[in-house]
Structure formats: structure tokens, C-alpha cells
Design a protein around this motif. Structure first.
Motif: not given
Length: 67
Positions: A3, A19, A36-37, A39-43, A48, A50
Motif C-alpha cells: 500500500l 495487505v 482491497q483499496l 478497505q484501506q480508508s483508515n490510512l 491510496i 497499491a
């Protein structure tokens, strides 16, 4: 899957995580990026991204006795 956190223009990216899933191939990993991207909203980055990378090949060495 690596990521990357990037600036607003999608440039100046740096590695921010991975991941924790092992894919059978780079092609399978690339196919999973769109799943997958989101699901990475916490970054905490404007963009974002990959990237999929092949792992290092495993070399097996076997001793062969001369005849």
C-alpha cells in the motif's frame, strides 16, 4: 500487495503498509486491488494506491553424489 500513500496528484508516494494476504500470482494480486483499496480508508493520505510485487523465488539445493 504493498500500500502506498500519495500526495493529491498521485505523485510522491511512499510505502505505508501491506495487505496481509498471499496471492498465488502477481496477476491474482492485481485483480484483487480494486477489492482491497476501498478497505484501506483508515490510512490518512489524500490518495491510496497499491502495487503487487512478486516474492523472492525459493531456491532448493539438493546434494548429488557422484557415480
Amino acid at each position: 500487495m504493498v500500500l502506498l500513500g500519495c500526495a493529491d496528484d498521485g505523485d510522491q508516494c511512499q510505502r505505508v503498509g501491506t495487505v496481509p494476504i498471499v496471492y498465488a500470482s502477481v496477476a491474482a494480486c492485481n485483480a484483487a486491488i480494486t477489492r482491497q483499496l476501498p478497505q484501506q480508508s483508515n490510512l490518512d493520505w489524500p490518495v491510496i494506491a497499491a502495487r503487487c510485487e512478486a516474492s523472492q523465488p525459493v531456491i532448493q539445493v539438493a546434494a548429488v553424489s557422484p557415480h
